[in-house]
Motif scaffolding. Structure first.
Motif, short mmCIF file in Angstrom:
data_model
loop_
_atom_site.label_atom_id
_atom_site.label_comp_id
_atom_site.label_asym_id
_atom_site.label_seq_id
_atom_site.Cartn_x
_atom_site.Cartn_y
_atom_site.Cartn_z
N THR A 254 0.83 -1.21 0.00
CA THR A 254 0.00 0.00 0.00
C THR A 254 0.87 1.25 0.00
O THR A 254 0.62 2.19 -0.77
CB THR A 254 -0.94 0.00 1.23
OG1 THR A 254 -1.79 -1.14 1.13
CG2 THR A 254 -1.78 1.27 1.27
N ASP B 140 1.15 4.01 -3.02
CA ASP B 140 0.93 5.43 -2.74
C ASP B 140 2.13 6.26 -3.17
O ASP B 140 1.98 7.34 -3.76
CB ASP B 140 0.62 5.66 -1.26
CG ASP B 140 -0.74 5.13 -0.85
OD1 ASP B 140 -1.57 4.84 -1.74
OD2 ASP B 140 -0.98 4.99 0.37
N ASP C 2 1.93 9.11 -6.00
CA ASP C 2 2.31 10.49 -5.68
C ASP C 2 3.45 10.96 -6.56
O ASP C 2 3.48 12.11 -7.00
CB ASP C 2 2.70 10.61 -4.20
CG ASP C 2 1.51 10.47 -3.26
OD1 ASP C 2 0.35 10.55 -3.74
OD2 ASP C 2 1.74 10.26 -2.05
#
Length: 138
Positions: A63, A67, A71
């Motif tokens: 996870t 992310d 980003d």
């Protein structure tokens, strides 16, 4: 001897590969670019570092890594997006990023406003199997 200029897909592949190397210090093994009616899918094959592959072995690590890469691509869509727009000649509206922990692949999907649905396949399909398109006129 005459050399033809690189295709749009080849130019985008080089640009994304260089971007990945500059941002992460790791160069993907290869980059594949597919263009289709307002969507460009860029797959960076074996783009994760050994440490990132290790991180993918836990749900929390996976996870966090997803992310991070989401980003990373969203945050740098400015310079990267500008270059892709210059190469392709169309404005980008959105970018989606995901990783495939089993292979170390990173997928970037750039859209110009098309509705997008992504399906991950567990195996490959040959070009002979995957032919044509169909539209629903209902």
């Amino acid at each position: 001897m005459n050399y033809s200029p690189l295709t749009i897909t080849a130019q985008v592949a080089h640009t994304v590969r260089d971007f990945q190397q500059q941002r992460t210090g790791h160069t993907p093994k290869s980059v594949t670019v597919v263009l289709s009616e307002g969507v460009m899918v860029v797959t960076l094959h074996e783009a994760l570092t050994p440490a990132e592959l290790l991180l993918c072995q836990t749900d929390i690590g996976l996870t966090r890594l997803r992310d991070f890469h989401r980003d990373l691509i969203r945050g740098s869509l400015g310079p990267l997006g500008t270059e892709i727009e210059r190469i392709a000649g169309v404005a980008l509206q959105e970018v989606v990023a995901d990783i495939e922990p089993a292979t170390g692949d990173i997928v970037h999907i750039f859209t110009t406003g098309a509705l997008l649905q992504v399906f991950k396949l567990t195996g490959g399909l040959s070009g002979e199997t995957w032919v044509g398109s169909e539209s629903d006129s209902a």
